[in-house]
Design a protein around this motif. Sequence first.
Motif, PDB file in Angstrom:
ATOM      1  N   PHE A 142      19.576  46.397  20.911  1.00  0.00           N
ATOM      2  CA  PHE A 142      20.577  47.460  20.902  1.00  0.00           C
ATOM      3  C   PHE A 142      21.198  47.689  22.279  1.00  0.00           C
ATOM      4  O   PHE A 142      22.376  48.040  22.377  1.00  0.00           O
ATOM      5  CB  PHE A 142      19.954  48.756  20.376  1.00  0.00           C
ATOM      6  N   ASP A 143      20.427  47.517  23.348  1.00  0.00           N
ATOM      7  CA  ASP A 143      21.004  47.754  24.673  1.00  0.00           C
ATOM      8  C   ASP A 143      22.109  46.736  24.967  1.00  0.00           C
ATOM      9  O   ASP A 143      23.160  47.084  25.517  1.00  0.00           O
ATOM     10  CB  ASP A 143      19.936  47.764  25.765  1.00  0.00           C
ATOM     11  N   LYS A 144      21.898  45.490  24.583  1.00  0.00           N
ATOM     12  CA  LYS A 144      22.947  44.484  24.784  1.00  0.00           C
ATOM     13  C   LYS A 144      24.153  44.773  23.893  1.00  0.00           C
ATOM     14  O   LYS A 144      25.314  44.604  24.326  1.00  0.00           O
ATOM     15  CB  LYS A 144      22.402  43.085  24.512  1.00  0.00           C
ATOM     16  N   ALA A 145      23.907  45.229  22.675  1.00  0.00           N
ATOM     17  CA  ALA A 145      25.011  45.542  21.769  1.00  0.00           C
ATOM     18  C   ALA A 145      25.866  46.682  22.297  1.00  0.00           C
ATOM     19  O   ALA A 145      27.084  46.724  22.058  1.00  0.00           O
ATOM     20  CB  ALA A 145      24.466  45.894  20.389  1.00  0.00           C
ATOM     21  N   ALA A 146      25.267  47.612  23.051  1.00  0.00           N
ATOM     22  CA  ALA A 146      26.027  48.735  23.601  1.00  0.00           C
ATOM     23  C   ALA A 146      27.008  48.290  24.675  1.00  0.00           C
ATOM     24  O   ALA A 146      27.942  49.023  25.021  1.00  0.00           O
ATOM     25  CB  ALA A 146      25.070  49.787  24.167  1.00  0.00           C
ATOM     26  N   VAL A 147      26.834  47.080  25.202  1.00  0.00           N
ATOM     27  CA  VAL A 147      27.741  46.556  26.221  1.00  0.00           C
ATOM     28  C   VAL A 147      28.994  45.943  25.579  1.00  0.00           C
ATOM     29  O   VAL A 147      29.954  45.598  26.257  1.00  0.00           O
ATOM     30  CB  VAL A 147      27.008  45.531  27.112  1.00  0.00           C
ATOM     31  N   ALA A 148      29.012  45.839  24.251  1.00  0.00           N
ATOM     32  CA  ALA A 148      30.153  45.216  23.568  1.00  0.00           C
ATOM     33  C   ALA A 148      31.448  45.974  23.838  1.00  0.00           C
ATOM     34  O   ALA A 148      32.509  45.356  23.993  1.00  0.00           O
ATOM     35  CB  ALA A 148      29.893  45.133  22.066  1.00  0.00           C
ATOM     36  N   GLU A 149      31.392  47.301  23.909  1.00  0.00           N
ATOM     37  CA  GLU A 149      32.639  48.056  24.110  1.00  0.00           C
ATOM     38  C   GLU A 149      33.267  47.768  25.464  1.00  0.00           C
ATOM     39  O   GLU A 149      34.459  47.389  25.521  1.00  0.00           O
ATOM     40  CB  GLU A 149      32.394  49.554  23.914  1.00  0.00           C
ATOM     41  N   PRO A 150      32.546  47.906  26.585  1.00  0.00           N
ATOM     42  CA  PRO A 150      33.200  47.565  27.856  1.00  0.00           C
ATOM     43  C   PRO A 150      33.592  46.093  27.953  1.00  0.00           C
ATOM     44  O   PRO A 150      34.635  45.761  28.518  1.00  0.00           O
ATOM     45  CB  PRO A 150      32.154  47.945  28.915  1.00  0.00           C
ATOM     46  N   LEU A 151      32.768  45.206  27.387  1.00  0.00           N
ATOM     47  CA  LEU A 151      33.132  43.793  27.398  1.00  0.00           C
ATOM     48  C   LEU A 151      34.429  43.564  26.626  1.00  0.00           C
ATOM     49  O   LEU A 151      35.281  42.768  27.042  1.00  0.00           O
ATOM     50  CB  LEU A 151      32.008  42.952  26.789  1.00  0.00           C
ATOM     51  N   SER A 152      34.612  44.292  25.532  1.00  0.00           N
ATOM     52  CA  SER A 152      35.835  44.129  24.743  1.00  0.00           C
ATOM     53  C   SER A 152      37.070  44.519  25.546  1.00  0.00           C
ATOM     54  O   SER A 152      38.149  43.938  25.362  1.00  0.00           O
ATOM     55  CB  SER A 152      35.750  44.962  23.451  1.00  0.00           C
ATOM     56  N   CYS A 153      36.914  45.492  26.456  1.00  0.00           N
ATOM     57  CA  CYS A 153      38.059  45.890  27.292  1.00  0.00           C
ATOM     58  C   CYS A 153      38.441  44.762  28.246  1.00  0.00           C
ATOM     59  O   CYS A 153      39.632  44.540  28.523  1.00  0.00           O
ATOM     60  CB  CYS A 153      37.711  47.155  28.070  1.00  0.00           C
ATOM     61  N   CYS A 154      37.455  44.036  28.749  1.00  0.00           N
ATOM     62  CA  CYS A 154      37.729  42.896  29.625  1.00  0.00           C
ATOM     63  C   CYS A 154      38.335  41.739  28.845  1.00  0.00           C
ATOM     64  O   CYS A 154      39.234  41.040  29.341  1.00  0.00           O
ATOM     65  CB  CYS A 154      36.451  42.458  30.336  1.00  0.00           C
ATOM     66  N   LEU A 155      37.882  41.546  27.619  1.00  0.00           N
ATOM     67  CA  LEU A 155      38.483  40.522  26.765  1.00  0.00           C
ATOM     68  C   LEU A 155      39.939  40.863  26.457  1.00  0.00           C
ATOM     69  O   LEU A 155      40.801  39.981  26.403  1.00  0.00           O
ATOM     70  CB  LEU A 155      37.689  40.389  25.468  1.00  0.00           C
ATOM     71  N   ALA A 156      40.226  42.157  26.287  1.00  0.00           N
ATOM     72  CA  ALA A 156      41.594  42.586  26.041  1.00  0.00           C
ATOM     73  C   ALA A 156      42.478  42.282  27.246  1.00  0.00           C
ATOM     74  O   ALA A 156      43.628  41.846  27.094  1.00  0.00           O
ATOM     75  CB  ALA A 156      41.630  44.079  25.714  1.00  0.00           C
ATOM     76  N   ALA A 282      60.082  36.916  43.182  1.00  0.00           N
ATOM     77  CA  ALA A 282      58.836  36.180  42.966  1.00  0.00           C
ATOM     78  C   ALA A 282      58.430  36.157  41.497  1.00  0.00           C
ATOM     79  O   ALA A 282      57.443  35.520  41.139  1.00  0.00           O
ATOM     80  CB  ALA A 282      57.713  36.780  43.809  1.00  0.00           C
ATOM     81  N   GLU A 283      59.203  36.858  40.657  1.00  0.00           N
ATOM     82  CA  GLU A 283      58.919  36.921  39.216  1.00  0.00           C
ATOM     83  C   GLU A 283      57.470  37.317  38.942  1.00  0.00           C
ATOM     84  O   GLU A 283      56.751  36.679  38.167  1.00  0.00           O
ATOM     85  CB  GLU A 283      59.265  35.594  38.532  1.00  0.00           C
ATOM     86  N   ILE A 284      57.042  38.389  39.601  1.00  0.00           N
ATOM     87  CA  ILE A 284      55.696  38.916  39.398  1.00  0.00           C
ATOM     88  C   ILE A 284      55.665  39.761  38.135  1.00  0.00           C
ATOM     89  O   ILE A 284      56.566  40.567  37.892  1.00  0.00           O
ATOM     90  CB  ILE A 284      55.261  39.785  40.607  1.00  0.00           C
ATOM     91  N   MET A 285      54.637  39.586  37.344  1.00  0.00           N
ATOM     92  CA  MET A 285      54.420  40.465  36.199  1.00  0.00           C
ATOM     93  C   MET A 285      53.365  41.497  36.593  1.00  0.00           C
ATOM     94  O   MET A 285      52.186  41.165  36.751  1.00  0.00           O
ATOM     95  CB  MET A 285      53.961  39.685  34.964  1.00  0.00           C
ATOM     96  N   LEU A 286      53.795  42.730  36.775  1.00  0.00           N
ATOM     97  CA  LEU A 286      52.898  43.835  37.108  1.00  0.00           C
ATOM     98  C   LEU A 286      52.633  44.600  35.831  1.00  0.00           C
ATOM     99  O   LEU A 286      53.549  45.161  35.221  1.00  0.00           O
ATOM    100  CB  LEU A 286      53.551  44.740  38.158  1.00  0.00           C
ATOM    101  N   THR A 287      51.385  44.601  35.396  1.00  0.00           N
ATOM    102  CA  THR A 287      51.071  45.145  34.079  1.00  0.00           C
ATOM    103  C   THR A 287      49.761  45.915  34.122  1.00  0.00           C
ATOM    104  O   THR A 287      49.079  45.968  35.144  1.00  0.00           O
ATOM    105  CB  THR A 287      51.002  44.006  33.043  1.00  0.00           C
ATOM    106  N   GLY A 288      49.428  46.519  33.014  1.00  0.00           N
ATOM    107  CA  GLY A 288      48.162  47.237  32.894  1.00  0.00           C
ATOM    108  C   GLY A 288      47.564  47.006  31.528  1.00  0.00           C
ATOM    109  O   GLY A 288      48.271  46.667  30.571  1.00  0.00           O
ATOM    110  N   THR A 289      46.251  47.168  31.426  1.00  0.00           N
ATOM    111  CA  THR A 289      45.604  47.133  30.112  1.00  0.00           C
ATOM    112  C   THR A 289      44.644  48.304  30.018  1.00  0.00           C
ATOM    113  O   THR A 289      43.987  48.690  30.991  1.00  0.00           O
ATOM    114  CB  THR A 289      44.839  45.826  29.856  1.00  0.00           C
ATOM    115  N   PHE A 290      44.577  48.871  28.838  1.00  0.00           N
ATOM    116  CA  PHE A 290      43.750  50.051  28.580  1.00  0.00           C
ATOM    117  C   PHE A 290      42.931  49.831  27.314  1.00  0.00           C
ATOM    118  O   PHE A 290      43.486  49.458  26.266  1.00  0.00           O
ATOM    119  CB  PHE A 290      44.633  51.287  28.420  1.00  0.00           C
ATOM    120  N   ALA A 291      41.629  50.044  27.420  1.00  0.00           N
ATOM    121  CA  ALA A 291      40.725  49.970  26.264  1.00  0.00           C
ATOM    122  C   ALA A 291      40.837  48.614  25.575  1.00  0.00           C
ATOM    123  O   ALA A 291      41.074  47.591  26.221  1.00  0.00           O
ATOM    124  CB  ALA A 291      40.985  51.130  25.301  1.00  0.00           C
ATOM    125  N   SER A 292      40.667  48.590  24.260  1.00  0.00           N
ATOM    126  CA  SER A 292      40.678  47.336  23.506  1.00  0.00           C
ATOM    127  C   SER A 292      41.044  47.629  22.068  1.00  0.00           C
ATOM    128  O   SER A 292      41.149  48.793  21.656  1.00  0.00           O
ATOM    129  CB  SER A 292      39.306  46.651  23.571  1.00  0.00           C
TER     130      SER A 292
END
Length: 347
Positions: A142-156, A282-292
């Motif tokens: 269960f402790d590893k499964a609880a890390v799924a939410e923050p990991l999903s934000c990085c995957l997003a 320089a054609e930079i893409m400045l963006t943000g991501t929030f949650a997942s």
Amino acid sequence: MKAAVMHGKGDIRLESVPAPVAGEGEIIVKVRASGICATDIKMLLGQGAPKDLPAILGHEVSGIIAQTGPGVQNYAAGDRVAVYPIAVCGECFFCKRGRHNLCLHEFGLSHGIDGGFAEYVRIPRQIINAGGVVKLPDHVPFDKAAVAEPLSCCLAAARATGTNVGDNVLVVGAGPMGLMHLKTALWHKARVMVADVRPDRLALAEKMGAAVCLDANSADVGGAVRRLTGGLGADIVIASLGVPEVMERYFPAVRNGGIFNVFGGPPAGQPVPVDLRWLHYAEIMLTGTFASTPADFQLAVSLISSGEIEVDDLISHRYTLDDMLDAVEQARRQEIIKGVVLIPEGD
């Protein structure tokens, strides 16, 4: 039931509160693990605190279904699950385009309803209908499964930036989220550089597979990144920490045509100057991501379950609800990498 209840800024108390009951289409989960997120700490410090107090925080939850309400199908008491924390409508402009994290009607755990720093948590029908209650194989702790939410934000974030094989990715900040960005980029077979001010965090990043670790105390980290990339700069820069003036320092690290991603949640009202001529030419893409999205979360659970992304080495501290005050204080002082509150099955 026992719960860690926030009453105000810096005020969290261990209390006995009524246990939730499943309504139509709802599930009650017996919490077995709940991760401590930087957002929880920010809330306790008064940044974006819940409007209605007292409240129970905690949105990184895994556990066992204890009760199902009328109309719930495909789930039963005893199922082991990880929970996506955002209740989305599924019908608005953004949900229909798969961008559930931008739902116009969203609410969720510790954001409108009580979260997982408690023995039981109520999961509304919107989360269930969106596919946000994911069953866990028996071998996944269960402790590893609880890390799924923050990991999903990085995957997003990796999905949004198009991280791909061979990309040079710079992760700014080697806290728990920065280290998860490292793991996510490595899963995409990118070459990852990590910058931080703490030697112990950089050593951990190196152990986890970072190709280059950069001392952020250096006067010219951007120049170092360009030297390491044949004079070009990083294809993708992930600003994992939410400090605007620090983010600004790393603008020069991204190559022409590259992507700079604001991932860490900055405080309101602290703008930084951006050279629009630089963005243009320089054609930079400045963006943000929030949650997942629920799909990102499902992928995170799958990668943890298969062992394709290892998260056990991220969990530096495990607590009980009785330790909650100490856990919050240690997290606030950045003395831990990732803390998880565990609740034994018999409690």
